[in-house]
Design a protein around this motif. Structure first.
Motif, PDB file in Angstrom:
ATOM      1  N   GLU A   2      54.432  28.093 -32.382  1.00 24.78           N
ATOM      2  CA  GLU A   2      54.100  27.396 -31.126  1.00 24.78           C
ATOM      3  C   GLU A   2      55.347  26.771 -30.531  1.00 24.78           C
ATOM      4  OE1 GLU A   2      50.971  24.758 -32.446  1.00 24.78           O
ATOM      5  OE2 GLU A   2      49.420  26.060 -31.592  1.00 24.78           O
ATOM      6  N   ASP A  12      52.012  32.090 -28.237  1.00 26.27           N
ATOM      7  CA  ASP A  12      50.618  31.692 -28.021  1.00 26.27           C
ATOM      8  C   ASP A  12      49.894  31.787 -29.359  1.00 26.27           C
ATOM      9  OD1 ASP A  12      47.964  31.392 -27.386  1.00 26.27           O
ATOM     10  OD2 ASP A  12      47.969  32.864 -25.753  1.00 26.27           O
ATOM     11  N   SER A  29      51.405  36.828 -26.710  1.00 25.49           N
ATOM     12  CA  SER A  29      52.367  35.935 -26.062  1.00 25.49           C
ATOM     13  C   SER A  29      53.237  36.675 -25.050  1.00 25.49           C
ATOM     14  CB  SER A  29      53.264  35.291 -27.122  1.00 25.49           C
ATOM     15  OG  SER A  29      52.493  34.628 -28.093  1.00 25.49           O
TER      16      SER A  29
END
Length: 191
Positions: free
Chosen positions: A155, A160, A175
């Protein structure tokens, strides 16, 4: 017809005869060696193939097997040329067709193997494949890190983590990043 024309005709016949004799000599020599060459190269191919199959000897067997199998094509073509009429008769019979069908059927499974999961290739590629396809819960303990720590680090690197049960490749895709970007981030195993 003049004497000169007669001499040219004799020279032309003599040249044609010499070419024919040379051709017959070359053809005779090739015929004489076609079958022994096939036999010799086949035996070398057989021995090298067995050495490769049973992992005996070094890497030289692979080169021997591949290159001499290619060289085998030349005497095989000579053999076909030499025995063309009998071969045509032979190919009309059922045993050769049955042999071709059996050989093809036995070869097909090798084309159906999933090469992505098959053994082979560099060990680091196999390791990377395992890293990117296993879930973080499986991967983290193998790296000596708690799964929660890995999630926090990813993160922090901009990944994501709304679906932490995905493998790293899936997390990178979610992501909108590549697996390469994930590996470049070096966040999974970083202390």
């Amino acid at each position: 017809m003049s004497a000169r024309d007669g001499n040219m005709a004799v020279e032309r016949i003599t040249l044609e005869r010499r070419i024919r004799i040379l051709g017959n000599t070359v053809f005779s020599t090739l015929n004489k060696y076609a079958t022994p060459m096939i036999t010799s190269f086949f035996i070398v191919s057989l021995v090298s193939g067995l050495a490769l199959f049973f992992h005996i000897g070094g890497q030289a067997w692979q080169g021997i097997h591949e290159w001499l199998s290619i060289v085998l094509i030349f005497p095989f073509a000579l053999h076909l040329w030499k025995n063309w009429r009998p071969m045509v008769t032979y190919f009309r019979r059922a045993p050769i067709m049955i042999a071709f069908v059996v050989a093809t059927a036995l070869s097909l499974p090798f084309f159906m193997v999933d090469t992505h999961s098959a053994a082979g290739g560099p060990p680091q590629s196999a390791f990377a494949e395992q890293v990117f396809t296993n879930k973080l819960a499986t991967l983290a303990p193998a790296l000596g890190v708690a799964p929660e720590t890995v999630i926090k680090r990813l993160e922090g690197a901009g990944f994501d983590m709304s679906s932490p049960n995905l493998p790293p490749r899936g997390i990178a895709r979610l992501s909108n990043k590549s697996s390469l970007q994930l590996s470049e981030a070096q966040t999974i195993a970083a202390p």
